[in-house]
Design a protein around this motif. Structure first.
Motif, PDB file in Angstrom:
ATOM      1  N   MET A   1      44.255   6.348  36.050  1.00  0.00           N
ATOM      2  CA  MET A   1      44.931   5.107  36.859  1.00  0.00           C
ATOM      3  C   MET A   1      45.517   4.446  37.197  1.00  0.00           C
ATOM      4  SD  MET A   1      44.514   2.164  33.143  1.00  0.00           S
ATOM      5  CE  MET A   1      43.006   2.087  32.471  1.00  0.00           C
ATOM      6  N   HIS A   2      45.072   3.717  37.933  1.00  0.00           N
ATOM      7  CA  HIS A   2      46.409   2.780  39.625  1.00  0.00           C
ATOM      8  C   HIS A   2      46.476   2.118  39.493  1.00  0.00           C
ATOM      9  CE1 HIS A   2      45.136   6.870  40.624  1.00  0.00           C
ATOM     10  NE2 HIS A   2      43.885   6.862  41.252  1.00  0.00           N
ATOM     11  N   TYR A   3      48.035   1.378  40.001  1.00  0.00           N
ATOM     12  CA  TYR A   3      48.002  -0.397  40.116  1.00  0.00           C
ATOM     13  C   TYR A   3      49.195  -0.352  40.950  1.00  0.00           C
ATOM     14  CZ  TYR A   3      52.614   0.856  38.005  1.00  0.00           C
ATOM     15  OH  TYR A   3      54.108   1.225  38.067  1.00  0.00           O
ATOM     16  N   ARG A   4      48.901  -1.962  41.400  1.00  0.00           N
ATOM     17  CA  ARG A   4      49.561  -2.483  42.059  1.00  0.00           C
ATOM     18  C   ARG A   4      49.794  -4.380  42.056  1.00  0.00           C
ATOM     19  NH1 ARG A   4      50.502   1.675  44.072  1.00  0.00           N
ATOM     20  NH2 ARG A   4      50.147   2.602  46.080  1.00  0.00           N
ATOM     21  N   LYS A   5      51.182  -5.000  42.472  1.00  0.00           N
ATOM     22  CA  LYS A   5      51.376  -6.075  41.638  1.00  0.00           C
ATOM     23  C   LYS A   5      50.930  -6.449  43.308  1.00  0.00           C
ATOM     24  CE  LYS A   5      54.632  -8.688  39.963  1.00  0.00           C
ATOM     25  NZ  LYS A   5      56.120  -9.492  40.401  1.00  0.00           N
ATOM     26  N   VAL A   6      50.419  -7.484  42.607  1.00  0.00           N
ATOM     27  CA  VAL A   6      49.983  -8.731  44.067  1.00  0.00           C
ATOM     28  C   VAL A   6      50.271  -9.860  43.516  1.00  0.00           C
ATOM     29  CG1 VAL A   6      48.264  -9.875  45.490  1.00  0.00           C
ATOM     30  CG2 VAL A   6      47.972  -7.340  44.914  1.00  0.00           C
ATOM     31  N   GLY A   7      51.639 -10.126  44.131  1.00  0.00           N
ATOM     32  CA  GLY A   7      52.134 -11.281  44.016  1.00  0.00           C
ATOM     33  C   GLY A   7      52.299 -11.262  42.757  1.00  0.00           C
ATOM     34  N   GLU A   8      52.014 -12.279  41.554  1.00  0.00           N
ATOM     35  CA  GLU A   8      52.204 -12.471  40.342  1.00  0.00           C
ATOM     36  C   GLU A   8      50.839 -11.818  39.500  1.00  0.00           C
ATOM     37  OE1 GLU A   8      54.613 -13.737  38.433  1.00  0.00           O
ATOM     38  OE2 GLU A   8      55.366 -13.356  40.441  1.00  0.00           O
ATOM     39  N   VAL A   9      49.738 -11.064  40.084  1.00  0.00           N
ATOM     40  CA  VAL A   9      49.153  -9.981  39.858  1.00  0.00           C
ATOM     41  C   VAL A   9      49.056  -9.239  39.687  1.00  0.00           C
ATOM     42  CG1 VAL A   9      46.783  -9.520  39.538  1.00  0.00           C
ATOM     43  CG2 VAL A   9      47.285 -11.981  39.692  1.00  0.00           C
ATOM     44  N   ILE A  10      48.706  -8.299  38.305  1.00  0.00           N
ATOM     45  CA  ILE A  10      49.002  -7.119  38.298  1.00  0.00           C
ATOM     46  C   ILE A  10      47.552  -6.207  38.070  1.00  0.00           C
ATOM     47  CG2 ILE A  10      49.751  -4.474  36.999  1.00  0.00           C
ATOM     48  CD1 ILE A  10      51.763  -5.703  37.649  1.00  0.00           C
ATOM     49  N   LEU A  11      47.051  -5.571  39.281  1.00  0.00           N
ATOM     50  CA  LEU A  11      45.858  -4.458  39.472  1.00  0.00           C
ATOM     51  C   LEU A  11      45.862  -3.799  39.375  1.00  0.00           C
ATOM     52  CD1 LEU A  11      44.015  -6.379  43.345  1.00  0.00           C
ATOM     53  CD2 LEU A  11      44.465  -7.304  40.480  1.00  0.00           C
ATOM     54  N   VAL A  12      44.952  -3.237  38.431  1.00  0.00           N
ATOM     55  CA  VAL A  12      44.432  -1.284  37.625  1.00  0.00           C
ATOM     56  C   VAL A  12      43.278  -1.123  38.148  1.00  0.00           C
ATOM     57  CG1 VAL A  12      44.323   0.386  35.520  1.00  0.00           C
ATOM     58  CG2 VAL A  12      46.096  -1.886  35.988  1.00  0.00           C
ATOM     59  N   ALA A  13      43.433   0.082  38.353  1.00  0.00           N
ATOM     60  CA  ALA A  13      41.923   0.428  39.060  1.00  0.00           C
ATOM     61  C   ALA A  13      42.076   1.701  37.588  1.00  0.00           C
ATOM     62  CB  ALA A  13      41.917   1.399  40.398  1.00  0.00           C
ATOM     63  N   GLY A  14      40.809   1.933  37.230  1.00  0.00           N
ATOM     64  CA  GLY A  14      40.489   3.494  36.588  1.00  0.00           C
ATOM     65  C   GLY A  14      39.516   3.985  35.990  1.00  0.00           C
ATOM     66  N   TYR A  15      39.388   5.340  36.209  1.00  0.00           N
ATOM     67  CA  TYR A  15      37.792   5.652  36.589  1.00  0.00           C
ATOM     68  C   TYR A  15      37.458   7.049  34.696  1.00  0.00           C
ATOM     69  CZ  TYR A  15      41.317   9.775  38.164  1.00  0.00           C
ATOM     70  OH  TYR A  15      42.228  10.548  37.738  1.00  0.00           O
ATOM     71  N   TYR A  16      36.597   7.048  35.221  1.00  0.00           N
ATOM     72  CA  TYR A  16      36.031   8.220  34.153  1.00  0.00           C
ATOM     73  C   TYR A  16      35.868   9.723  34.148  1.00  0.00           C
ATOM     74  CZ  TYR A  16      36.354   4.090  31.007  1.00  0.00           C
ATOM     75  OH  TYR A  16      36.750   3.202  29.875  1.00  0.00           O
ATOM     76  N   GLU A  17      36.352  10.397  34.731  1.00  0.00           N
ATOM     77  CA  GLU A  17      35.835  11.668  34.196  1.00  0.00           C
ATOM     78  C   GLU A  17      35.014  12.191  34.099  1.00  0.00           C
ATOM     79  OE1 GLU A  17      39.296  14.263  34.755  1.00  0.00           O
ATOM     80  OE2 GLU A  17      39.507  13.877  37.153  1.00  0.00           O
ATOM     81  N   PRO A  18      33.531  12.830  33.992  1.00  0.00           N
ATOM     82  CA  PRO A  18      33.346  13.300  35.791  1.00  0.00           C
ATOM     83  C   PRO A  18      32.191  12.820  36.645  1.00  0.00           C
ATOM     84  CG  PRO A  18      32.103  14.458  34.460  1.00  0.00           C
ATOM     85  CD  PRO A  18      32.873  13.163  33.474  1.00  0.00           C
ATOM     86  N   HIS A  19      32.774  11.390  35.850  1.00  0.00           N
ATOM     87  CA  HIS A  19      31.134  11.276  36.829  1.00  0.00           C
ATOM     88  C   HIS A  19      31.869   9.743  38.187  1.00  0.00           C
ATOM     89  CE1 HIS A  19      28.143  11.773  34.673  1.00  0.00           C
ATOM     90  NE2 HIS A  19      29.109  11.829  32.870  1.00  0.00           N
ATOM     91  N   ALA A  20      33.128  10.150  38.129  1.00  0.00           N
ATOM     92  CA  ALA A  20      34.028   9.404  39.488  1.00  0.00           C
ATOM     93  C   ALA A  20      35.354   9.864  39.499  1.00  0.00           C
ATOM     94  CB  ALA A  20      34.503   7.626  38.831  1.00  0.00           C
ATOM     95  N   SER A  21      36.254   9.407  40.132  1.00  0.00           N
ATOM     96  CA  SER A  21      37.149  10.287  40.638  1.00  0.00           C
ATOM     97  C   SER A  21      38.550   9.690  41.297  1.00  0.00           C
ATOM     98  CB  SER A  21      36.907  10.555  42.255  1.00  0.00           C
ATOM     99  OG  SER A  21      36.552  10.161  42.996  1.00  0.00           O
ATOM    100  N   PHE A  22      39.843  10.054  41.476  1.00  0.00           N
ATOM    101  CA  PHE A  22      41.266   9.499  41.488  1.00  0.00           C
ATOM    102  C   PHE A  22      40.667   9.178  43.043  1.00  0.00           C
ATOM    103  CE2 PHE A  22      44.059  10.342  44.395  1.00  0.00           C
ATOM    104  CZ  PHE A  22      45.744   9.476  43.192  1.00  0.00           C
ATOM    105  N   GLU A  23      40.103   9.099  43.886  1.00  0.00           N
ATOM    106  CA  GLU A  23      40.053   8.934  45.215  1.00  0.00           C
ATOM    107  C   GLU A  23      39.511   8.333  45.400  1.00  0.00           C
ATOM    108  OE1 GLU A  23      39.041  12.251  44.450  1.00  0.00           O
ATOM    109  OE2 GLU A  23      41.309  13.308  45.241  1.00  0.00           O
ATOM    110  N   LEU A  24      38.148   7.823  44.493  1.00  0.00           N
ATOM    111  CA  LEU A  24      36.780   6.806  44.744  1.00  0.00           C
ATOM    112  C   LEU A  24      37.820   5.237  43.817  1.00  0.00           C
ATOM    113  CD1 LEU A  24      34.922   4.818  45.059  1.00  0.00           C
ATOM    114  CD2 LEU A  24      33.739   5.946  42.925  1.00  0.00           C
ATOM    115  N   ALA A  25      38.702   6.079  42.532  1.00  0.00           N
ATOM    116  CA  ALA A  25      39.401   4.702  41.622  1.00  0.00           C
ATOM    117  C   ALA A  25      40.836   4.041  43.314  1.00  0.00           C
ATOM    118  CB  ALA A  25      40.193   5.114  40.939  1.00  0.00           C
TER     119      ALA A  25
END
Length: 78
Positions: A1-25
């Motif tokens: 999972m990857h995350y970023r804080k934007v203002g007061e909001v935290i966005l998270v991008a997750g993925y399930y292998e093997p059907h997705a990738s780190f790069e896509l997330a």
């Protein structure tokens, strides 16, 4: 999972292998950050929409929270 804080909001991008990738997330996360900065709450609605462009293969973006509580944990929508 990857995350970023934007203002007061935290966005998270997750993925399930093997059907997705780190790069896509990572790409989805950067698109989500840009979209949130440009469109505010309208972007948040698209994150929950299966046809909103932020769910691809087995990658997705979610808003984790918008309120910081005492322990340093975030609460909000999942």
């Amino acid at each position: 999972m990857h995350y970023r804080k934007v203002g007061e909001v935290i966005l998270v991008a997750g993925y399930y292998e093997p059907h997705a990738s780190f790069e896509l997330a990572k790409s989805l996360l950067w698109r989500a950050v840009h979209d949130l900065r440009q469109h505010g709450d309208r972007a948040l609605e698209r994150f929950n929409d299966l046809n909103g462009g932020f769910v691809q293969k087995r990658s997705y973006v979610v808003r984790v929270g918008d309120k910081l509580i005492g322990s340093g944990s975030y609460v909000g929508d999942f």
